[in-house]
Write an enzyme that holds these catalytic residues in place. Structure first.
Site, PDB file in Angstrom:
ATOM      1  N   LYS A 165       0.848  -1.204   0.000  1.00 34.21           N
ATOM      2  CA  LYS A 165       0.000   0.000   0.000  1.00 34.21           C
ATOM      3  C   LYS A 165       0.873   1.240   0.000  1.00 34.21           C
ATOM      4  O   LYS A 165       1.751   1.389   0.855  1.00 34.21           O
ATOM      5  CB  LYS A 165      -0.916   0.023   1.222  1.00 34.21           C
ATOM      6  CG  LYS A 165      -1.917   1.184   1.193  1.00 34.21           C
ATOM      7  CD  LYS A 165      -2.831   1.169   2.400  1.00 34.21           C
ATOM      8  CE  LYS A 165      -2.153   1.743   3.618  1.00 34.21           C
ATOM      9  NZ  LYS A 165      -3.052   1.788   4.795  1.00 34.21           N
ATOM     10  N   LYS A 167       1.370   5.528  -0.165  1.00 36.77           N
ATOM     11  CA  LYS A 167       0.816   6.848   0.066  1.00 36.77           C
ATOM     12  C   LYS A 167       0.865   7.614  -1.261  1.00 36.77           C
ATOM     13  O   LYS A 167       1.918   7.661  -1.929  1.00 36.77           O
ATOM     14  CB  LYS A 167       1.641   7.601   1.110  1.00 36.77           C
ATOM     15  CG  LYS A 167       1.812   6.863   2.425  1.00 36.77           C
ATOM     16  CD  LYS A 167       0.525   6.746   3.196  1.00 36.77           C
ATOM     17  CE  LYS A 167       0.741   6.150   4.582  1.00 36.77           C
ATOM     18  NZ  LYS A 167      -0.501   6.011   5.328  1.00 36.77           N
ATOM     19  N   ASP A 196      -3.372   5.123  -0.507  1.00 42.09           N
ATOM     20  CA  ASP A 196      -3.917   5.875   0.630  1.00 42.09           C
ATOM     21  C   ASP A 196      -3.676   7.358   0.393  1.00 42.09           C
ATOM     22  O   ASP A 196      -2.531   7.796   0.260  1.00 42.09           O
ATOM     23  CB  ASP A 196      -3.220   5.407   1.911  1.00 42.09           C
ATOM     24  CG  ASP A 196      -3.782   6.058   3.165  1.00 42.09           C
ATOM     25  OD1 ASP A 196      -4.682   6.907   3.059  1.00 42.09           O
ATOM     26  OD2 ASP A 196      -3.309   5.718   4.269  1.00 42.09           O
ATOM     27  N   ASN A 198      -4.645   9.689   2.577  1.00 39.85           N
ATOM     28  CA  ASN A 198      -4.525  10.373   3.870  1.00 39.85           C
ATOM     29  C   ASN A 198      -5.377  11.642   3.948  1.00 39.85           C
ATOM     30  O   ASN A 198      -4.927  12.687   4.435  1.00 39.85           O
ATOM     31  CB  ASN A 198      -3.066  10.697   4.193  1.00 39.85           C
ATOM     32  CG  ASN A 198      -2.292   9.483   4.676  1.00 39.85           C
ATOM     33  OD1 ASN A 198      -1.261   9.141   4.105  1.00 39.85           O
ATOM     34  ND2 ASN A 198      -2.780   8.822   5.707  1.00 39.85           N
ATOM     35  N   GLU A 222      -7.849   4.472  -0.150  1.00 35.34           N
ATOM     36  CA  GLU A 222      -8.119   4.728   1.277  1.00 35.34           C
ATOM     37  C   GLU A 222      -8.242   6.214   1.556  1.00 35.34           C
ATOM     38  O   GLU A 222      -7.440   7.021   1.085  1.00 35.34           O
ATOM     39  CB  GLU A 222      -6.968   4.132   2.087  1.00 35.34           C
ATOM     40  CG  GLU A 222      -7.208   4.081   3.567  1.00 35.34           C
ATOM     41  CD  GLU A 222      -6.103   3.301   4.264  1.00 35.34           C
ATOM     42  OE1 GLU A 222      -5.777   3.648   5.416  1.00 35.34           O
ATOM     43  OE2 GLU A 222      -5.564   2.347   3.665  1.00 35.34           O
ATOM     44  N   GLU A 248      -9.685   3.895   9.837  1.00 27.48           N
ATOM     45  CA  GLU A 248      -8.607   4.062  10.814  1.00 27.48           C
ATOM     46  C   GLU A 248      -8.832   5.251  11.727  1.00 27.48           C
ATOM     47  O   GLU A 248      -8.235   5.324  12.800  1.00 27.48           O
ATOM     48  CB  GLU A 248      -7.254   4.202  10.109  1.00 27.48           C
ATOM     49  CG  GLU A 248      -7.053   5.513   9.375  1.00 27.48           C
ATOM     50  CD  GLU A 248      -5.661   5.646   8.777  1.00 27.48           C
ATOM     51  OE1 GLU A 248      -4.857   6.422   9.338  1.00 27.48           O
ATOM     52  OE2 GLU A 248      -5.381   4.988   7.760  1.00 27.48           O
ATOM     53  N   ASP A 271      -9.047   0.771  13.609  1.00 25.12           N
ATOM     54  CA  ASP A 271      -7.786   0.897  14.335  1.00 25.12           C
ATOM     55  C   ASP A 271      -8.092   0.473  15.768  1.00 25.12           C
ATOM     56  O   ASP A 271      -8.970   1.051  16.410  1.00 25.12           O
ATOM     57  CB  ASP A 271      -7.342   2.364  14.254  1.00 25.12           C
ATOM     58  CG  ASP A 271      -6.148   2.711  15.109  1.00 25.12           C
ATOM     59  OD1 ASP A 271      -6.255   2.573  16.350  1.00 25.12           O
ATOM     60  OD2 ASP A 271      -5.121   3.148  14.565  1.00 25.12           O
ATOM     61  N   HIS A 298      -5.660  -1.544  10.939  1.00 27.42           N
ATOM     62  CA  HIS A 298      -4.758  -0.397  10.833  1.00 27.42           C
ATOM     63  C   HIS A 298      -3.726  -0.486  11.950  1.00 27.42           C
ATOM     64  O   HIS A 298      -4.063  -0.457  13.136  1.00 27.42           O
ATOM     65  CB  HIS A 298      -5.523   0.921  10.950  1.00 27.42           C
ATOM     66  CG  HIS A 298      -4.636   2.133  10.894  1.00 27.42           C
ATOM     67  ND1 HIS A 298      -4.404   2.942  11.987  1.00 27.42           N
ATOM     68  CD2 HIS A 298      -3.900   2.644   9.877  1.00 27.42           C
ATOM     69  CE1 HIS A 298      -3.569   3.917  11.637  1.00 27.42           C
ATOM     70  NE2 HIS A 298      -3.255   3.757  10.368  1.00 27.42           N
ATOM     71  N   GLU A 318      -2.513  -4.869   8.052  1.00 24.36           N
ATOM     72  CA  GLU A 318      -1.487  -3.880   7.731  1.00 24.36           C
ATOM     73  C   GLU A 318      -0.260  -4.152   8.606  1.00 24.36           C
ATOM     74  O   GLU A 318      -0.355  -4.115   9.833  1.00 24.36           O
ATOM     75  CB  GLU A 318      -1.989  -2.459   7.986  1.00 24.36           C
ATOM     76  CG  GLU A 318      -0.934  -1.406   7.662  1.00 24.36           C
ATOM     77  CD  GLU A 318      -1.449   0.010   7.784  1.00 24.36           C
ATOM     78  OE1 GLU A 318      -1.298   0.769   6.824  1.00 24.36           O
ATOM     79  OE2 GLU A 318      -2.011   0.354   8.848  1.00 24.36           O
TER      80      GLU A 318
END
Length: 360
Positions: A165, A167, A196, A198, A222, A248, A271, A298, A318
């Site tokens: 995964k 970013k 992801d 974020n 994500e 998460e 999470d 997460h 993860e």
């Protein structure tokens, strides 16, 4: 069977563990792990452990103090984590059980479950009525550009991971696509790739980018927009062919319920710290099953691997090794599968010599 075991003491320490390689995200660089180590000591002498990751060192001291301040509320209480969770939730109803309060409550919950499993000489998986199952792991790739992301993905696959995964959230969608394609070229057609954002896009930007990314064969995208913008995520999910992954940043089961009701996420990724510890996770797993949603984790790989074994719709673990330096027995991954050992407890055990090196 120590049926009368009670909470005798709560011990709290803070450590700052440097990362071997700083982890870059669209929101900044994570260069160290600020951690809180909580030990719940019972009157039978059994000690349960838990670990919090506070993201920033600024949160270490206030979170540790919150945990210490909760000790008088549970001292002398029978070691019954779900019952104590209900008691503490009522105590904090007016203040709320999110943010640092939620983290402190999760620290106590996880440590109590660990202690309870140790008292009964059982692995947490078996205490919860589950059995060890193969849990697939994916490796992390930072906000490292085309070449760096491709190299990191290739390293993860060389270690046996069957998923990676990355970013993303670069200045243009073309850069996002180039990163994904560089990773695909590096790892081949059979490795799962997730990305992801974020939370760095508006819903409109996310929809526009996903129209392009939809052709890249991603397992999920994500948090393309703000974590608690459930309506925004629902808009993105309706427009995109690629599954949207969130979770998460859900604080407790109520956030999760609201997100599901809004249609904000095609997959879920709680999470364990933010969802409410082991007790919160069990409720989240039940809610996910009722809504036919696959559950990934997460962070917290040691305890999350065990909880995924007890999750009917388990999907991916993860994996991150950020706090391995202070653990006596970090989670092992063989051929991309988490190896859940049969030792009593949740898998969290301190390397005391290492803890002393990093203690604040």
């Amino acid at each position: 069977m120590h049926r009368d075991s009670a909470v005798q003491e709560v011990r709290v320490r803070s450590v700052r563990v440097p990362m071997t390689e700083p982890h870059k995200t669209a929101g900044g660089i994570v260069a160290e792990s600020p951690l809180i180590l909580t030990d719940v000591v019972t009157d039978s002498g059994t000690i349960g452990h838990s670990l919090l990751f506070t993201y920033t060192p600024a949160a270490l001291k206030p979170t540790a103090e919150l945990i210490r301040n909760i000790e008088p509320l549970i001292k002398g209480e029978p070691l019954a984590p779900a019952e104590i969770e209900q008691k503490l939730t009522k105590k904090f109803r007016l203040l709320g059980t999110q943010g640092l309060v939620g983290m402190a409550l999760a620290a106590i919950d996880m440590a109590m479950w660990d202690a309870l499993a140790r008292i009964h000489d059982l692995p947490l998986v078996r205490l919860l009525g589950g059995s060890v199952k193969p849990i697939r792991c994916y490796g992390p790739v930072g906000f490292d550009g085309e070449e760096g992301s491709a190299r990191a993905a290739e390293r993860a696959v060389s270690r046996g991971f069957r998923g990676v995964k990355a970013k993303i959230g670069y200045a243009t969608v073309k850069e996002d696509v180039n990163v994904v394609r560089a990773m695909r070229k590096a790892v081949g057609p059979d490795v799962a790739i997730m990305v992801d954002y974020n939370q760095c896009l508006t819903p409109a930007e996310a929809i526009a980018r996903l129209r392009v990314l939809d052709d890249e064969g991603l397992v999920w995208v994500e948090e393309p927009t703000l974590a608690h913008d459930y309506a925004g995520h629902a808009r993105v999910s309706r427009e995109a062919r690629t599954p949207i992954q969130c979770g998460e940043n859900w604080w407790g089961i109520l956030d999760m319920r609201h997100a599901i009701e809004a249609g904000a996420s095609d997959l879920v990724m709680p999470d364990v710290m933010k969802i409410g510890g082991v007790t919160g996770w069990l409720r989240a797993a039940t809610l996910a099953q009722a809504n036919n949603l696959q559950v990934s984790s997460h962070l917290w790989p040691e305890i999350s691997a065990r909880l995924l074994c007890c999750t009917p719709t388990a999907h991916w673990l993860e994996y991150a090794d950020w706090w391995n330096p202070i653990l006596a027995e970090p989670l092992r991954v063989v051929d991309g599968i988490a190896i859940v050992e049969d030792a009593p407890g949740s898998g969290v055990e301190w390397d005391e010599a290492a803890v002393q090196r990093f203690v604040v």
